[in-house]
Design an enzyme around this catalytic site. Sequence first.
Site, PDB file in Angstrom:
ATOM      1  CB  VAL A 102     -12.939  -3.389   3.100  1.00 11.16           C
ATOM      2  CG1 VAL A 102     -12.325  -2.009   3.307  1.00 11.16           C
ATOM      3  CG2 VAL A 102     -13.893  -3.372   1.909  1.00 11.16           C
ATOM      4  N   GLY A 103      -9.679  -3.879   3.828  1.00 15.74           N
ATOM      5  CA  GLY A 103      -8.670  -3.809   4.890  1.00 15.74           C
ATOM      6  C   GLY A 103      -8.701  -2.462   5.589  1.00 15.74           C
ATOM      7  CG  ASP A 104      -4.909  -1.012   6.855  1.00 13.66           C
ATOM      8  OD1 ASP A 104      -4.927  -1.815   5.892  1.00 13.66           O
ATOM      9  OD2 ASP A 104      -3.905  -0.335   7.145  1.00 13.66           O
ATOM     10  N   GLY A 108      -4.094  -5.490   6.945  1.00 15.39           N
ATOM     11  CA  GLY A 108      -5.026  -4.466   7.393  1.00 15.39           C
ATOM     12  C   GLY A 108      -5.891  -4.872   8.562  1.00 15.39           C
ATOM     13  CB  THR A 116      -0.867  -0.019   1.274  1.00 15.71           C
ATOM     14  OG1 THR A 116      -1.728  -1.139   1.180  1.00 15.71           O
ATOM     15  CG2 THR A 116      -1.661   1.256   1.436  1.00 15.71           C
TER      16      THR A 116
HETATM   17  N1  ASP Z   1      -3.008  -2.670   4.182  1.00 20.55           N
HETATM   18  C1  ASP Z   1      -3.446  -3.297   2.958  1.00 20.55           C
HETATM   19  C2  ASP Z   1      -4.686  -4.099   3.222  1.00 20.55           C
HETATM   20  O1  ASP Z   1      -4.795  -4.699   4.279  1.00 20.55           O
HETATM   21  C3  ASP Z   1      -2.444  -4.186   2.311  1.00 20.55           C
HETATM   22  C4  ASP Z   1      -1.005  -3.801   2.322  1.00 20.55           C
HETATM   23  O2  ASP Z   1      -0.602  -2.742   2.774  1.00 20.55           O
HETATM   24  O3  ASP Z   1      -0.207  -4.588   1.848  1.00 20.55           O
HETATM   25  O4  ASP Z   1      -5.511  -4.195   2.359  1.00 20.55           O
END
Ligand code: ASP
Length: 328
Positions: A217-219, A242, A188
């Site tokens: 959905v992540g963070d 996330g 990300t």
């Molecule tokens: N934080 C992102 C998610 O959980 C993934 C990542 O940063 O690799 O969707």
Amino acid sequence: MKRRKFLRNSSTVAAGIVSAPILSSYKEVPAVKEPAKAPILPITICTWNFGNATAKAWEILEKGGTALDAVHQGVMVEENDLNNSTVGNGGRPDRDGNVTLDACIMDKDGNCGAVLAMQNIANPISVARKVMEETPHVMLAGKGAEQFAYEQGFEKTDLLTEESKQAWEEWKKTSQYKPIINIENHDTIGMLAIDADGDIAGACTTSGMAYKMAGRVGDSPIIGAGLFVDNEVGGATATGVGEEVVRTVGSFLIVELMRQGKSPQEACEEGVKRIIAKNKDKQDFQIGFIAINKKGETGGYCIHPGFSYRTYTKEGHVINPSDSYLKS
Ligand code: ASP
């Protein structure tokens, strides 16, 4: 996955600082030993080694542009890079083969906008900004977000590249969901900036965890988890698994810790430690936080070695290898 190429200026690179956005391979750009601490404004900072993105943000800041425009345009560079398999167009799909994108943006006044699990639109950060500026809402998800994007003039785009499709076909042979630590050293992109007026903004955009469940959905698009900005205090943003960042509302926590007097570095370390405390028996995942305070001091911390973050000021850009909770 092709790595981007960075040209090098050998004399300045030795110091970890170069004066222009320069291209060669990420592997070739040496990391500096000490993170940049000097509070110099304006400044932009982002997760991982996204040199072209910070260079774009800096271009805007240098001309007197706002922090909001800087982070918006900066992260868009990665959304548009088809070789980047973790952000925007060309991102890895979910386990059904659909590329679903998440993004959020936050300005100096605490206004924010986000899109969640949006398909077929190449620049989710721009749609997130439209949500912030053109709607009474903060978040739009799925079909609603996509529909809103079309109404705002965004074009329908097939986001699944041939390379991503092949990787997904390969993944289906085992179908094991096992996020890889530091995958390709850039996941990300979360970006924070302080402009010449001293105002702070942030943006965060991702295709999420590769081969996630449909609708996951992540963070990253969640204000307070993947990104938080308080113009009185500072900002923070995250990368990594996330679910763990959401459980501790990581970015909000870090900003609040800075409000209580911690430095950005101390606040990021505490943010990671809170996650560790909830995962005493299981640390086989990566989280990286970065933060900036109102003075322009920066910090970063992660669980596993290998995370880095970039800063860009009038002194040039610097790659900061992040200190980590686990040492190897
Ligand atoms: N934080 C992102 C998610 O959980 C993934 C990542 O940063 O690799 O969707």
